[in-house]
Design a protein around this motif. Structure first.
Motif, PDB file in Angstrom:
ATOM      1  N   GLN A   7       0.897  -1.463   0.370  1.00 16.84           N
ATOM      2  CA  GLN A   7       0.382  -0.449   0.089  1.00 16.84           C
ATOM      3  C   GLN A   7       1.268   1.104   0.123  1.00 16.84           C
ATOM      4  OE1 GLN A   7      -3.351   0.248   0.003  1.00 16.84           O
ATOM      5  NE2 GLN A   7      -2.455   2.237  -0.736  1.00 16.84           N
ATOM      6  N   PHE A   8       2.114   1.334   0.544  1.00 15.55           N
ATOM      7  CA  PHE A   8       3.066   2.522   0.905  1.00 15.55           C
ATOM      8  C   PHE A   8       3.153   2.500  -0.880  1.00 15.55           C
ATOM      9  CE2 PHE A   8       7.323   3.705   0.749  1.00 15.55           C
ATOM     10  CZ  PHE A   8       7.437   5.212   1.684  1.00 15.55           C
ATOM     11  N   TYR A   9       3.578   1.744  -1.444  1.00 16.65           N
ATOM     12  CA  TYR A   9       4.355   1.643  -2.676  1.00 16.65           C
ATOM     13  C   TYR A   9       3.785   2.779  -3.810  1.00 16.65           C
ATOM     14  CZ  TYR A   9       8.671  -1.111  -1.520  1.00 16.65           C
ATOM     15  OH  TYR A   9       9.471  -2.043  -0.589  1.00 16.65           O
ATOM     16  N   LEU A  10       1.894   1.838  -3.169  1.00 21.56           N
ATOM     17  CA  LEU A  10       1.401   1.839  -4.745  1.00 21.56           C
ATOM     18  C   LEU A  10       1.071   3.170  -4.118  1.00 21.56           C
ATOM     19  CD1 LEU A  10      -1.552  -0.521  -3.980  1.00 21.56           C
ATOM     20  CD2 LEU A  10      -0.666  -0.154  -6.528  1.00 21.56           C
ATOM     21  N   ASP A  11       0.292   4.216  -2.573  1.00 19.42           N
ATOM     22  CA  ASP A  11       0.729   5.774  -2.225  1.00 19.42           C
ATOM     23  C   ASP A  11       1.586   6.690  -3.420  1.00 19.42           C
ATOM     24  OD1 ASP A  11      -1.631   4.522  -0.823  1.00 19.42           O
ATOM     25  OD2 ASP A  11      -0.151   5.055   1.030  1.00 19.42           O
ATOM     26  N   ARG A  12       2.848   6.266  -3.147  1.00 15.97           N
ATOM     27  CA  ARG A  12       3.819   7.054  -3.850  1.00 15.97           C
ATOM     28  C   ARG A  12       3.663   6.499  -5.267  1.00 15.97           C
ATOM     29  NH1 ARG A  12       4.276   6.728   0.731  1.00 15.97           N
ATOM     30  NH2 ARG A  12       2.544   8.215  -0.123  1.00 15.97           N
ATOM     31  N   ALA A  13       2.772   5.248  -6.146  1.00 11.18           N
ATOM     32  CA  ALA A  13       2.545   5.518  -7.734  1.00 11.18           C
ATOM     33  C   ALA A  13       1.555   6.040  -7.811  1.00 11.18           C
ATOM     34  CB  ALA A  13       1.929   3.498  -7.648  1.00 11.18           C
ATOM     35  N   ASP A  14       0.394   7.321  -6.729  1.00 12.71           N
ATOM     36  CA  ASP A  14      -0.659   7.311  -7.128  1.00 12.71           C
ATOM     37  C   ASP A  14       0.194   9.362  -7.015  1.00 12.71           C
ATOM     38  OD1 ASP A  14      -2.554   5.239  -7.456  1.00 12.71           O
ATOM     39  OD2 ASP A  14      -3.241   5.504  -5.059  1.00 12.71           O
ATOM     40  N   GLU A  15       0.567   9.188  -5.495  1.00 15.82           N
ATOM     41  CA  GLU A  15       1.067  10.372  -6.012  1.00 15.82           C
ATOM     42  C   GLU A  15       2.642  10.944  -7.261  1.00 15.82           C
ATOM     43  OE1 GLU A  15       4.428  11.138  -2.279  1.00 15.82           O
ATOM     44  OE2 GLU A  15       2.672  10.726  -0.795  1.00 15.82           O
ATOM     45  N   THR A  38       7.390   2.356 -11.389  1.00 14.91           N
ATOM     46  CA  THR A  38       8.273   1.317 -10.743  1.00 14.91           C
ATOM     47  C   THR A  38       7.608   1.117  -9.335  1.00 14.91           C
ATOM     48  OG1 THR A  38      10.889   2.662 -12.237  1.00 14.91           O
ATOM     49  CG2 THR A  38      10.842   1.535  -9.702  1.00 14.91           C
ATOM     50  N   TRP A  39       7.077   2.112  -8.837  1.00 12.80           N
ATOM     51  CA  TRP A  39       6.437   1.861  -8.131  1.00 12.80           C
ATOM     52  C   TRP A  39       5.458   0.792  -7.571  1.00 12.80           C
ATOM     53  CZ3 TRP A  39       8.649   3.383  -3.469  1.00 12.80           C
ATOM     54  CH2 TRP A  39       9.412   4.765  -3.240  1.00 12.80           C
ATOM     55  N   ARG A  40       4.676   0.819  -9.051  1.00 12.30           N
ATOM     56  CA  ARG A  40       4.068  -0.052  -9.479  1.00 12.30           C
ATOM     57  C   ARG A  40       4.502  -1.760  -9.662  1.00 12.30           C
ATOM     58  NH1 ARG A  40      -1.139   2.412  -8.732  1.00 12.30           N
ATOM     59  NH2 ARG A  40      -1.578   3.894  -9.573  1.00 12.30           N
ATOM     60  N   ALA A  41       4.913  -1.385  -9.478  1.00 13.97           N
ATOM     61  CA  ALA A  41       6.174  -3.008  -9.988  1.00 13.97           C
ATOM     62  C   ALA A  41       6.875  -3.095  -8.056  1.00 13.97           C
ATOM     63  CB  ALA A  41       7.356  -3.194 -10.860  1.00 13.97           C
ATOM     64  N   MET A  42       7.473  -2.423  -7.888  1.00 12.94           N
ATOM     65  CA  MET A  42       7.501  -2.435  -6.224  1.00 12.94           C
ATOM     66  C   MET A  42       6.252  -2.765  -5.839  1.00 12.94           C
ATOM     67  SD  MET A  42      10.112   0.095  -5.981  1.00 12.94           S
ATOM     68  CE  MET A  42      10.452   0.011  -4.223  1.00 12.94           C
ATOM     69  N   ALA A  43       4.710  -2.507  -5.249  1.00 14.40           N
ATOM     70  CA  ALA A  43       4.212  -3.024  -5.716  1.00 14.40           C
ATOM     71  C   ALA A  43       3.418  -4.768  -5.695  1.00 14.40           C
ATOM     72  CB  ALA A  43       2.658  -2.207  -5.537  1.00 14.40           C
ATOM     73  N   ASP A  44       3.567  -4.662  -6.739  1.00 17.99           N
ATOM     74  CA  ASP A  44       3.304  -5.943  -6.747  1.00 17.99           C
ATOM     75  C   ASP A  44       3.909  -7.313  -6.376  1.00 17.99           C
ATOM     76  OD1 ASP A  44       1.458  -5.155  -8.788  1.00 17.99           O
ATOM     77  OD2 ASP A  44       2.444  -5.214 -10.701  1.00 17.99           O
ATOM     78  N   ALA A  46       6.044  -7.094  -3.847  1.00 25.30           N
ATOM     79  CA  ALA A  46       4.946  -6.756  -2.444  1.00 25.30           C
ATOM     80  C   ALA A  46       4.173  -8.305  -2.083  1.00 25.30           C
ATOM     81  CB  ALA A  46       4.730  -5.419  -1.770  1.00 25.30           C
ATOM     82  N   THR A  47       3.384  -7.923  -2.742  1.00 20.55           N
ATOM     83  CA  THR A  47       1.943  -8.312  -3.012  1.00 20.55           C
ATOM     84  C   THR A  47       2.595  -9.749  -2.764  1.00 20.55           C
ATOM     85  OG1 THR A  47       0.831  -6.010  -4.150  1.00 20.55           O
ATOM     86  CG2 THR A  47      -0.146  -8.662  -3.797  1.00 20.55           C
ATOM     87  N   LEU A  48       3.534 -10.483  -3.841  1.00 26.68           N
ATOM     88  CA  LEU A  48       4.106 -12.277  -4.098  1.00 26.68           C
ATOM     89  C   LEU A  48       4.079 -12.095  -3.075  1.00 26.68           C
ATOM     90  CD1 LEU A  48       5.328 -12.206  -8.083  1.00 26.68           C
ATOM     91  CD2 LEU A  48       3.197 -12.711  -7.223  1.00 26.68           C
ATOM     92  N   ARG A  49       5.256 -11.680  -2.317  1.00 25.78           N
ATOM     93  CA  ARG A  49       6.137 -12.049  -1.475  1.00 25.78           C
ATOM     94  C   ARG A  49       5.189 -12.194  -0.032  1.00 25.78           C
ATOM     95  NH1 ARG A  49      10.232  -8.000  -2.630  1.00 25.78           N
ATOM     96  NH2 ARG A  49      11.967  -8.842  -3.545  1.00 25.78           N
ATOM     97  N   ASN A  50       4.147 -11.110  -0.283  1.00 25.47           N
ATOM     98  CA  ASN A  50       3.336 -11.685   0.932  1.00 25.47           C
ATOM     99  C   ASN A  50       2.282 -13.080   1.130  1.00 25.47           C
ATOM    100  OD1 ASN A  50       4.105  -9.416   3.132  1.00 25.47           O
ATOM    101  ND2 ASN A  50       2.220  -8.284   1.777  1.00 25.47           N
ATOM    102  N   ALA A  51       2.032 -13.019  -0.610  1.00 27.22           N
ATOM    103  CA  ALA A  51       0.968 -14.192  -0.788  1.00 27.22           C
ATOM    104  C   ALA A  51       2.303 -15.727  -0.522  1.00 27.22           C
ATOM    105  CB  ALA A  51       0.198 -14.245  -1.673  1.00 27.22           C
TER     106      ALA A  51
END
Length: 56
Positions: A7-15, A38-44, A46-51
């Motif tokens: 979510q942090f990464y997604l927030d930065r992507a939105d900014e 780049t931020w969206r790729a990092m969010a992806d 992070a999501t994979l790692r969490n899953a």
């Protein structure tokens, strides 16, 4: 509750997306658009790692 890293990464992507939209110079728009991607790729990732789908 602690916010997720994804979510942090997604927030930065939105900014970055908003900054690109507000920029008047093409090279600045490009820089912010690349940052958003780049931020969206990092969010992806992070999501994979969490899953549990990606090991480090």
């Amino acid at each position: 509750m602690k916010p997720s890293l994804a979510q942090f990464y997604l927030d930065r992507a939105d900014e970055s997306r908003m900054a690109a939209a507000d920029a008047s110079l093409a090279n600045v728009q490009k820089k912010h658009s690349e940052a958003e991607a780049t931020w969206r790729a990092m969010a992806d990732l992070a999501t994979l790692r969490n899953a549990g789908g990606l090991s480090t």
